[in-house]
Scaffold this motif. Sequence first.
Motif, PDB file in Angstrom:
ATOM      1  N   LYS A 293       0.862  -1.184   0.000  1.00 51.92           N
ATOM      2  CA  LYS A 293       0.000   0.000   0.000  1.00 51.92           C
ATOM      3  C   LYS A 293       0.897   1.233   0.000  1.00 51.92           C
ATOM      4  N   GLY A 294       0.890   1.993  -1.094  1.00 50.91           N
ATOM      5  CA  GLY A 294       1.895   3.027  -1.307  1.00 50.91           C
ATOM      6  C   GLY A 294       1.518   4.433  -0.913  1.00 50.91           C
ATOM      7  N   ASN A 295       0.438   4.615  -0.157  1.00 52.24           N
ATOM      8  CA  ASN A 295       0.033   5.960   0.255  1.00 52.24           C
ATOM      9  C   ASN A 295       0.305   6.187   1.739  1.00 52.24           C
ATOM     10  N   SER A 296       0.726   7.390   2.065  1.00 54.73           N
ATOM     11  CA  SER A 296       1.018   7.742   3.459  1.00 54.73           C
ATOM     12  C   SER A 296      -0.231   7.630   4.317  1.00 54.73           C
ATOM     13  N   LEU A 307       4.897   7.069   6.219  1.00 59.51           N
ATOM     14  CA  LEU A 307       4.914   7.929   5.040  1.00 59.51           C
ATOM     15  C   LEU A 307       5.502   7.131   3.886  1.00 59.51           C
ATOM     16  N   LYS A 308       4.753   7.075   2.773  1.00 58.80           N
ATOM     17  CA  LYS A 308       5.116   6.128   1.730  1.00 58.80           C
ATOM     18  C   LYS A 308       4.941   6.711   0.335  1.00 58.80           C
ATOM     19  N   THR A 309       5.762   6.201  -0.590  1.00 60.84           N
ATOM     20  CA  THR A 309       5.510   6.276  -2.027  1.00 60.84           C
ATOM     21  C   THR A 309       5.758   4.869  -2.553  1.00 60.84           C
ATOM     22  N   TYR A 392      -0.312  16.889  11.709  1.00 58.82           N
ATOM     23  CA  TYR A 392       0.239  16.260  10.505  1.00 58.82           C
ATOM     24  C   TYR A 392      -0.503  16.757   9.278  1.00 58.82           C
ATOM     25  N   VAL A 393       0.193  16.747   8.141  1.00 59.28           N
ATOM     26  CA  VAL A 393      -0.387  17.105   6.850  1.00 59.28           C
ATOM     27  C   VAL A 393       0.152  16.113   5.821  1.00 59.28           C
ATOM     28  N   ILE A 394      -0.746  15.527   5.039  1.00 56.55           N
ATOM     29  CA  ILE A 394      -0.367  14.626   3.963  1.00 56.55           C
ATOM     30  C   ILE A 394      -0.738  15.297   2.642  1.00 56.55           C
ATOM     31  N   SER A 395       0.217  15.390   1.698  1.00 56.58           N
ATOM     32  CA  SER A 395      -0.074  16.014   0.406  1.00 56.58           C
ATOM     33  C   SER A 395       0.650  15.251  -0.701  1.00 56.58           C
ATOM     34  N   GLU A 396       0.479  15.718  -1.937  1.00 58.76           N
ATOM     35  CA  GLU A 396       1.025  14.987  -3.090  1.00 58.76           C
ATOM     36  C   GLU A 396       2.536  14.870  -3.045  1.00 58.76           C
ATOM     37  N   HIS A 397       3.224  15.956  -2.765  1.00 56.37           N
ATOM     38  CA  HIS A 397       4.684  15.963  -2.816  1.00 56.37           C
ATOM     39  C   HIS A 397       5.359  16.042  -1.455  1.00 56.37           C
ATOM     40  N   VAL A 398       4.649  16.580  -0.439  1.00 55.81           N
ATOM     41  CA  VAL A 398       5.265  16.810   0.869  1.00 55.81           C
ATOM     42  C   VAL A 398       4.333  16.317   1.972  1.00 55.81           C
ATOM     43  N   LYS A 421       8.771  13.890  -1.058  1.00 54.58           N
ATOM     44  CA  LYS A 421       8.715  12.606  -1.753  1.00 54.58           C
ATOM     45  C   LYS A 421       9.501  12.639  -3.060  1.00 54.58           C
ATOM     46  N   PRO A 422      10.221  11.559  -3.362  1.00 58.06           N
ATOM     47  CA  PRO A 422      10.282  10.321  -2.576  1.00 58.06           C
ATOM     48  C   PRO A 422      11.579  10.125  -1.797  1.00 58.06           C
TER      49      PRO A 422
END
Length: 661
Positions: A293-296, A307-309, A392-398, A421-422
């Motif tokens: 599962k590749g999503n944070s 935290l993942k990619t 916490y904040v999860i976004s596309e690049h950071v 990321k990544p």
Amino acid sequence: MSSQVEMLNTVYSAKLECILKRTHATGTAAIDRAESIYSNNIYLHQSLVEHTVKSINEVWELQGEPRNTYQVYLHSFQFLSYLNNGYEVTKNIKYLTRIKEVILGWLNYNNKENSQFIWYDFSVANRTIVITHFLYLCEQAQFELDDAFKILLFNSLLQHGDFLCEENNYIDNNHGLMMDRALLQLSLFFKNTYKFDEWYNKSLYRINQQLQDSFTNDYINVENSPEYHYHTYLLFEELSNFLVLNKIEVTDKKFQSTLDKVFNNHLEMLNQNQSYPLIGDTTEKTFPGNGFKGNSIVFPDSGLAILKTNNSYLTIKSGYINTSHKHYDDISFTFSYKGVNLFIDSGKYNYNNKDPLRQYIISAYAHNGIVVDGENYSINKENANKAKITSYVISEHVDKIELINNLYQGVEITRNLLFIKPNVLIIFDEMISNENHNYSLIFNVDTNAEMRFIEKGMFGFCVNDSGTSVVLDQSLIPDNVIYSYGKKDDRSIRGFRSIKFGELNPCHNVEFIYKDRKSCECITHITVSNNSEEDESELKACEIIEVNKKTVVLFIKVNKQSIIYSITKTDVSEVMKLEGTDINREGDVIRLEIKGVGNDLEYACYILINNKIMEKFKYQDSPIFNYEITSKGSLTMWTFVRSKKNNTYKIIDKENPSINI
């Protein structure tokens, strides 16, 4: 005697549709293991020594290391469980006969000994499971037990049941769940006796309570270790099947749906190698076939962020609810890239907290966090709110995680981790106190890494054959740097981790020390690169433009885009983005359009022919520039985008495509 035998006969003839087991060996593996044990080779667990005895009476005198673990497994009847499995596969009565002989020997031994390992929650619970499994098989096989043995066993099972039922013996972790499972199963064998109601009702009540207490509100096990998350899930999942097949109802109607969520989080914790990071008391184990599962994802109640990619896997944790299997690992992180371990956790080693090696493995020095004055801090339930994820904040690049560890007396520690990321980490650490302290930033690097250089405030390493290299740069030059690799002497132990139970492996340990300070602020910049293949997702550049108490402004270049981000406690937003430049020729005029995204931007451009600057266009509101061709050659350009409100927010791109004119 006849009344006791009659009562035991009801125990012996109990009818269950499903039985809980200690081990689940099947096929040839079960036969091979059972045959070996039948030949007096006493196998308990892959991490424990296997002994050969001349007589079965010698079994209870066996010793092994770690001593406590060996004795607990021995008196759990672990080896007899494999004989149960052997009978299930072969239906050979000799295995049941041997089990009876061993139990009889143990009953006589128990009457003479009063070992702490015999009457310990783990051993009593699992021994009860093995014995009741044996009785279940005896009933199926119509294997007769003599009256004298029945009486001895009956009295012992009464003692087991009362021990499991007694609240003073109960422990609120996975051992407690083991006790509940064993007590429930035992109560079903005693269904027609005076003990049934007490044992049955107590076990079901505690099982429902355990389901609530074993997991946080975000369905992570409270015992601070991924391994115990899965272990506890398996105990409940097997129990769920047992309840259904034996037609036993539990009061919690969300029993199975809760387990489904727990299992999903097990999958979330797996890295690209389908294994767990060695957080807390975890050993290396893979779970093939589950996918990655590749999503944070963040579990704030559990104090855990993953935290993942597709190529990256990073964990950071702070906080606890239960102290079971807890290490001194608050605000500590781990990081792997493309399946290669880089910054690591320490694992389990053993459970003997008097062992100096175990003391090191759980210490703050064995984790990637902060140590104050060279000591561990106090861990107890009363202080649990002093370590946690605060935002916490999860976004596309950071991704951004803020954590605190205020468990050191008189010291407040805040860590803000940015995962760009990544392949880039930026860690902001702040330590505040009214008194002077020595602060140490600790970094533990994988055994397979090769250190290339270590300087004051900087080190680099590579991992052989993987093409992966890492550079760590510290903004604040430390007063001292200590490097250790598998150091073990009379004064200290440093630079170890444990992948398998009972085994110790050397690893790299780097300590940056800041001496005699009330407060300290550090920025750690970690860049990972992999030269084995071209990867457009890797960051080509990452730079801090501005940092203050409320905001971090960051420039990154990734996948042919240049972006400036503003990062606050609760938000990651794009200030501006440069997506490249369109070039078109219209006769003798080159038309350029800078593809900028953002509010209140202005643009500039330099035209180069054969790498020589031919014309400079000053900043203007329009992103379009027209250049009249005056000479031939290879034309390229440098493009500039900046904010009108703050000229320090600027993107420069010197890697635009060229055309021949």
